[in-house]
Write a protein that holds these residues in place. Structure first.
Motif, short mmCIF file in Angstrom:
data_model
loop_
_atom_site.label_atom_id
_atom_site.label_comp_id
_atom_site.label_asym_id
_atom_site.label_seq_id
_atom_site.Cartn_x
_atom_site.Cartn_y
_atom_site.Cartn_z
N UNK A 45 0.81 -1.21 0.00
CA UNK A 45 0.00 0.00 0.00
C UNK A 45 0.84 1.26 0.00
N UNK A 46 1.85 1.31 0.88
CA UNK A 46 2.73 2.48 0.91
C UNK A 46 3.48 2.64 -0.40
N UNK A 47 3.96 1.53 -0.97
CA UNK A 47 4.70 1.61 -2.23
C UNK A 47 3.80 2.12 -3.35
N UNK A 48 2.59 1.61 -3.42
CA UNK A 48 1.64 2.07 -4.43
C UNK A 48 1.32 3.55 -4.24
N UNK A 49 1.12 3.95 -3.00
CA UNK A 49 0.83 5.35 -2.71
C UNK A 49 1.98 6.26 -3.12
N UNK A 50 3.21 5.83 -2.83
CA UNK A 50 4.39 6.65 -3.17
C UNK A 50 4.62 6.69 -4.67
N UNK A 51 4.29 5.61 -5.38
CA UNK A 51 4.52 5.58 -6.83
C UNK A 51 3.42 6.32 -7.58
N UNK A 52 2.17 6.13 -7.17
CA UNK A 52 1.05 6.76 -7.89
C UNK A 52 0.98 8.26 -7.61
N UNK A 53 1.09 8.65 -6.37
CA UNK A 53 1.09 10.07 -5.98
C UNK A 53 2.39 10.38 -5.24
N UNK A 54 3.48 10.54 -5.98
CA UNK A 54 4.79 10.59 -5.32
C UNK A 54 4.94 11.72 -4.29
N UNK A 55 4.58 12.93 -4.63
CA UNK A 55 4.78 14.03 -3.69
C UNK A 55 3.92 13.85 -2.44
N UNK A 56 2.65 13.60 -2.64
CA UNK A 56 1.75 13.40 -1.51
C UNK A 56 2.12 12.14 -0.73
N UNK A 57 2.45 11.07 -1.42
CA UNK A 57 2.81 9.82 -0.75
C UNK A 57 4.04 9.95 0.12
N UNK A 58 5.08 10.61 -0.39
CA UNK A 58 6.31 10.78 0.38
C UNK A 58 6.05 11.66 1.60
N UNK A 59 5.33 12.74 1.41
CA UNK A 59 5.09 13.64 2.54
C UNK A 59 4.21 13.00 3.60
N UNK A 60 3.19 12.25 3.18
CA UNK A 60 2.34 11.55 4.15
C UNK A 60 3.16 10.48 4.88
N UNK A 61 4.03 9.75 4.15
CA UNK A 61 4.87 8.75 4.78
C UNK A 61 5.80 9.39 5.81
N UNK A 62 6.38 10.52 5.46
CA UNK A 62 7.28 11.21 6.40
C UNK A 62 6.54 11.69 7.64
#
Length: 127
Positions: A45-62
């Motif tokens: 899920x995290x990988x898909x989120x980071x790949x599909x929406x990279x900016x939002x995914x990385x910031x949410x993960x951080x």
């Protein structure tokens, strides 16, 4: 008007930001795959989120898991250091004083060294 120096500065600035972004993206993806406290579905899920929406995914993960990224990295480094230390201890056995003295005694018994050389080497080992 054309400002070549300003264009060079802006180009270098954007290049710096892209390199920084790529570094951050790689760091987050590697943390996702190395994390032992997440299951397979969470990693997917995290990988898909980071790949599909990279900016939002990385910031949410951080925001969600960034505070423990350093702790996980430190734990991995300590575990690796322990493995290296254990490997060194098992492979590079340091000879004891008794081992060295027995080798010297064998050399003396075979006549390779004299009694004076034996006593001199023995005193070096024992000090």
């Amino acid at each position: 008007m054309d400002y070549p120096l300003l264009n060079v500065f802006l180009t270098m600035f954007w290049l710096f930001l892209w390199i920084l972004w790529i570094f951050l993206l790689v760091k987050v993806i590697s943390d996702i795959f190395r994390s032992h406290d997440m299951g397979g579905w969470a990693k997917a899920g995290w990988t898909l989120f980071v790949i599909v929406l990279p900016f939002l995914g990385v910031f949410v993960y951080l925001i969600a898991r960034g505070s423990s990224m350093n702790e996980r990295e430190l734990a991995r480094a300590q575990k690796q250091e322990q493995a290296v230390q254990e490997y060194v201890r098992t492979t590079a056995r340091v000879p004891s004083q008794a081992d060295e003295l027995s080798k010297l005694a064998q050399l003396r018994d075979h006549g390779d060294i004299s009694e004076a050389e034996f006593q001199q080497a023995k005193s070096k080992i024992l000090t």
